[in-house]
Design a protein around this motif. Sequence first.
Motif, short mmCIF file in Angstrom:
data_model
loop_
_atom_site.label_atom_id
_atom_site.label_comp_id
_atom_site.label_asym_id
_atom_site.label_seq_id
_atom_site.Cartn_x
_atom_site.Cartn_y
_atom_site.Cartn_z
N LEU A 1 0.76 -1.07 0.08
CA LEU A 1 -0.01 -0.01 0.20
C LEU A 1 0.90 1.28 0.07
O LEU A 1 0.62 2.21 -0.49
N ALA B 1 -6.92 2.31 3.74
CA ALA B 1 -6.54 1.08 3.84
C ALA B 1 -5.58 0.75 4.74
O ALA B 1 -5.50 -0.17 5.54
N ARG C 1 -6.28 0.76 8.32
CA ARG C 1 -6.99 -0.39 8.72
C ARG C 1 -6.16 -1.68 9.08
O ARG C 1 -6.47 -2.35 9.95
#
Length: 424
Positions: free
Chosen positions: A307, A335, A338
């Motif tokens: 990511l 994202a 999380r």
Amino acid sequence: MPGSDSSATAGSPVERAVAAVWRIESARIVATLTRYTGDFGLAEDLAQDALLEALAQWPQDGVPANPAAWLTAVAKRRAIDGWRRRERYDDRLAVIAHDLAREQDDALDAPPWDPDAIDDDVLRLVFIACHPVLSREARVALTLRVVGGLSTEQIARAFLVPTATVQQRIVRAKKTLAAAKAPFEVPSREDLPARLGAVLGVLYLVFNEAHAATAGEDLLRPDLGREAIRLARVLAALLPGEPDVHALLALMELTAARFPARVDAQGDPVLLADQDRRLWDRGRIARGRAALARADAFGRGRGAYALQAAIAECHAVVPSVEETDWATIVLLYEALGRIAPSPVVELNRAAAVAMATGPASALRIIDALAEGGALRGYHLLPATRGELLLRLGREEEARSEFAVAAALAGNDRERALLEQKARG
């Protein structure tokens, strides 16, 4: 002394030479000594003793043509002397004595290793420093010390903990490794995946120090960046089926591609919006994108490194800040938050939100972080808040935040930039 608990900015030319050799070659020197002595803790002690001898001898004799080889040879001789005093004439002593006799002074004109060859000595050093018997904090501190060549003060700044805490972690770690008789080796292929997460985490933190030095006169430490990337490539060759390895390599390559534009001719920081993107290393960008594609090809979903690499790719593929896909970057940070939540991720998300939807919404995120207290003492929190306040026209408040950030910054270049902003 370089790497020592009392490390300070070197003053004389000889001190600067010793510091430079240690910064560049410490990992290989300690790794070579560990292989020869079979004792990780002893190896680092011998390397530090050799540095002290260099500080005593080089001012009179001059810096040798190959200082790393000189330090290694002196450390080996000290090992032999120590064993003789303890009457330990074992097979290891005979091997090292034969090696020293073969090297002699003429060998000091050539490196004891090929700097362009990828051998596993430093990789072994990383794995022993990341041994499962150690805590995560100890693994990180020990590896940054012996592989990254950082002082305990620099490590403490990187993790926002007292220097004494880092010192204690390193001492305990070396005692634990000695008690466990941890072997100086790359784990077997069967055991390697279980040890991989710790190693990747350490390499990530070493690269972070290269990307934004926590202390000293230089904003960047390209030597550390190159070493972290080299080790990531070795890992990728050892474990071609592990997507996280390729993802971390991608992140490093894409981030290092911006190094040439991140400082000006005087070494001062250049913000992303002001960077000359023609200076970005297109070869590194291509390699980084290829590594990210390899990680994605496994189809297991993106982890934390992938990511972050994807965020770096968003920057790398556009010609300007204005054309950056900030909405996608915000989604990628969400994202990341999380699967790997941290206040630093949230701080970075706030910066992206400011670009995507404006500074007011980002300021609310920053204020919540400040109230939480998790980033107390972290200079980038008030620095980011200052930038948002400046964009909102609240100049007096912004200058106050920049002053707070400057007082907290450990890096000289960052501090000077923030002090300039605080003056308006």
